[in-house]
Write an enzyme that holds these catalytic residues in place. Structure first.
Site, PDB file in Angstrom:
ATOM      1  CE1 TYR A 101      -3.576   2.651   0.513  1.00 54.13           C
ATOM      2  CE2 TYR A 101      -2.207   3.423   2.324  1.00 54.13           C
ATOM      3  CZ  TYR A 101      -3.265   3.615   1.452  1.00 54.13           C
ATOM      4  OH  TYR A 101      -3.999   4.773   1.515  1.00 54.13           O
ATOM      5  CE  LYS A 152      -3.247   5.357  -1.833  1.00 48.38           C
ATOM      6  NZ  LYS A 152      -4.248   5.786  -2.809  1.00 48.38           N
TER       7      LYS A 152
HETATM    8  N1  LIG Z   1      -9.161   6.829   5.058  1.00 46.53           N
HETATM    9  C1  LIG Z   1      -7.881   7.056   5.252  1.00 46.53           C
HETATM   10  O1  LIG Z   1      -7.412   7.079   6.401  1.00 46.53           O
HETATM   11  C2  LIG Z   1      -6.983   7.356   4.084  1.00 46.53           C
HETATM   12  C3  LIG Z   1      -5.730   7.901   4.369  1.00 46.53           C
HETATM   13  C4  LIG Z   1      -4.865   8.174   3.302  1.00 46.53           C
HETATM   14  C5  LIG Z   1      -5.271   7.936   2.003  1.00 46.53           C
HETATM   15  N2  LIG Z   1      -6.500   7.400   1.750  1.00 46.53           N
HETATM   16  C6  LIG Z   1      -6.876   7.156   0.356  1.00 46.53           C
HETATM   17  O2  LIG Z   1      -8.098   7.811   0.086  1.00 46.53           O
HETATM   18  C7  LIG Z   1      -8.737   7.167  -1.024  1.00 46.53           C
HETATM   19  C8  LIG Z   1     -10.212   6.979  -0.704  1.00 46.53           C
HETATM   20  O3  LIG Z   1     -10.352   6.056   0.351  1.00 46.53           O
HETATM   21  P1  LIG Z   1     -11.354   6.246   1.568  1.00 46.53           P
HETATM   22  O4  LIG Z   1     -10.566   6.484   2.780  1.00 46.53           O
HETATM   23  O5  LIG Z   1     -12.424   7.200   1.195  1.00 46.53           O
HETATM   24  O6  LIG Z   1     -11.897   4.746   1.701  1.00 46.53           O
HETATM   25  P2  LIG Z   1     -13.321   4.080   1.321  1.00 46.53           P
HETATM   26  O7  LIG Z   1     -14.390   4.723   2.107  1.00 46.53           O
HETATM   27  O8  LIG Z   1     -13.088   2.615   1.499  1.00 46.53           O
HETATM   28  O9  LIG Z   1     -13.501   4.427  -0.217  1.00 46.53           O
HETATM   29  C9  LIG Z   1     -12.750   3.791  -1.229  1.00 46.53           C
HETATM   30  C10 LIG Z   1     -13.426   3.997  -2.560  1.00 46.53           C
HETATM   31  O10 LIG Z   1     -12.633   3.364  -3.590  1.00 46.53           O
HETATM   32  C11 LIG Z   1     -13.502   2.552  -4.375  1.00 46.53           C
HETATM   33  N3  LIG Z   1     -12.789   1.410  -4.940  1.00 46.53           N
HETATM   34  C12 LIG Z   1     -12.013   0.522  -4.283  1.00 46.53           C
HETATM   35  N4  LIG Z   1     -11.594  -0.436  -5.126  1.00 46.53           N
HETATM   36  C13 LIG Z   1     -12.128  -0.148  -6.347  1.00 46.53           C
HETATM   37  C14 LIG Z   1     -12.084  -0.789  -7.621  1.00 46.53           C
HETATM   38  N5  LIG Z   1     -11.411  -1.923  -7.839  1.00 46.53           N
HETATM   39  N6  LIG Z   1     -12.755  -0.215  -8.652  1.00 46.53           N
HETATM   40  C15 LIG Z   1     -13.452   0.925  -8.462  1.00 46.53           C
HETATM   41  N7  LIG Z   1     -13.547   1.571  -7.280  1.00 46.53           N
HETATM   42  C16 LIG Z   1     -12.884   1.023  -6.230  1.00 46.53           C
HETATM   43  C17 LIG Z   1     -14.609   2.118  -3.427  1.00 46.53           C
HETATM   44  O11 LIG Z   1     -15.811   1.856  -4.154  1.00 46.53           O
HETATM   45  P3  LIG Z   1     -16.454   0.400  -4.417  1.00 46.53           P
HETATM   46  O12 LIG Z   1     -16.126  -0.466  -3.251  1.00 46.53           O
HETATM   47  O13 LIG Z   1     -17.916   0.713  -4.571  1.00 46.53           O
HETATM   48  O14 LIG Z   1     -15.840  -0.047  -5.699  1.00 46.53           O
HETATM   49  C18 LIG Z   1     -14.809   3.396  -2.601  1.00 46.53           C
HETATM   50  O15 LIG Z   1     -15.695   4.272  -3.252  1.00 46.53           O
HETATM   51  C19 LIG Z   1      -7.977   5.881  -1.268  1.00 46.53           C
HETATM   52  O16 LIG Z   1      -7.132   6.037  -2.390  1.00 46.53           O
HETATM   53  C20 LIG Z   1      -7.159   5.702  -0.005  1.00 46.53           C
HETATM   54  O17 LIG Z   1      -5.974   4.985  -0.237  1.00 46.53           O
HETATM   55  C21 LIG Z   1      -7.372   7.113   2.778  1.00 46.53           C
END
Ligand SMILES: NC(=O)c1ccc[n+]([C@@H]2O[C@H](COP(=O)([O-])OP(=O)(O)OC[C@H]3O[C@@H](n4cnc5c(N)ncnc54)[C@H](OP(=O)(O)O)[C@@H]3O)[C@@H](O)[C@H]2O)c1
Length: 253
Positions: A145, A149
């Site tokens: 992961y 990133k």
């Molecule tokens: N939350 C944190 O603490 C955090 C911190 C740093 C960075 N991020 C980054 O922020 C971004 C958004 O994540 P989030 O925190 O909002 O988590 P989340 O609530 O789990 O959302 C992730 C989104 O990505 C989509 N997704 C995952 N796999 C996919 C696939 N194969 N095809 C199409 N869509 C896909 C999911 O939709 P479906 O399941 O409907 O496909 C969902 O809409 C990610 O890139 C994550 O790495 C998050």
């Protein structure tokens, strides 16, 4: 004037979609869970009066990414948000190869290809590639992961600089959040040991930063401090700290 948001069914992406609609953008919403996207479409069309298209798509398949681009060729995309992504906590040897390959495809190959294809078509606008604070150091127990990133950071900054040198009015912003309250942990099979930022606040800071043409956005003062500390510390310090943070995420609360 269209904005395409990947990962719009949940968390940061869903909030970014709402904020872009409030700014008057028609939307193309992408993720796998179609029902969630349809609910968001209905909500946004009613509250903001913009047009919303729903494109269910598994971005871990490169053929689907190309198909998505082709389906969007008729739209004037001014904003591209490469947000879809996921992580998995655990020892490298314990995580299944298929799972990590799917992660690399979703977190790296899909944003790479969408940036490549849309850049060629866009005359002006903004691209936001969602990275993480995990990009700034190696992450034992979240090795793939963190590496995925780190690619996003390096790639986005380099291409953004090329665009600047070519005087093209397209701005690439890298979003590097720390812990944010979303479904991320349910998917990664862990829990945060520090207070997570709300997804609404994270999205607001991200969208404002992108439209201010910032190259990198790290939401929250504390997370900016973590970033600077991580830049200064040697690997001999960063690796054990990073290991402890990830390890604690999988322990019982
Ligand atoms: N939350 C944190 O603490 C955090 C911190 C740093 C960075 N991020 C980054 O922020 C971004 C958004 O994540 P989030 O925190 O909002 O988590 P989340 O609530 O789990 O959302 C992730 C989104 O990505 C989509 N997704 C995952 N796999 C996919 C696939 N194969 N095809 C199409 N869509 C896909 C999911 O939709 P479906 O399941 O409907 O496909 C969902 O809409 C990610 O890139 C994550 O790495 C998050």
């Amino acid at each position: 004037m269209h904005a395409l948001v990947t990962g719009a069914s949940s968390g940061i992406g869903r909030e970014i979609a709402r904020l872009l609609a409030k700014r008057g953008y028609d939307l193309i919403l992408v993720s796998r869970r179609e029902e969630r996207l349809r609910q968001l479409k209905e909500e946004i069309e009613t509250s903001c009066g913009v047009a919303v298209e729903v494109k269910p798509c598994d971005l871990s398949r490169i053929g689907n990414v190309r198909k998505l681009f082709e389906e969007c060729s008729g739209y004037d995309i001014e904003v591209l948000i490469n947000n879809a992504g996921f992580g998995k906590i655990g020892f490298f040897e314990d995580i299944e190869e298929e799972h990590e390959l799917e992660m690399i495809a979703t977190n790296v190959a899909a944003p790479y290809l969408l940036t490549k294809l849309f850049l060629d078509k866009m005359k002006r606008g903004y691209i936001m590639n969602v990275s993480s604070l995990a990009a700034f150091q190696p992450n034992p127990k979240m090795a793939v992961y963190g590496a995925s990133k780190a690619f996003i950071n390096s790639f986005s900054k380099a291409v953004g600089y090329e665009l600047k040198r070519q005087k093209k009015p397209i701005y690439i912003c890298t979003l590097c959040p720390g812990p944010v309250d979303t479904e991320f942990n349910d998917v990664a099979k862990g829990h945060f040991n520090v207070k997570a930022m709300s997804h609404g606040r994270c999205a607001r800071i991200a969208v404002e930063g992108m439209f201010r043409k910032k190259r990198m956005v790290i939401p929250g003062f504390l997370m900016k401090l973590v970033y600077f500390a991580s830049k200064l510390a040697p690997d001999a310090m960063r690796l054990p700290i990073s290991y402890c943070i990830q390890d604690k995420k999988t322990r019982q609360q």
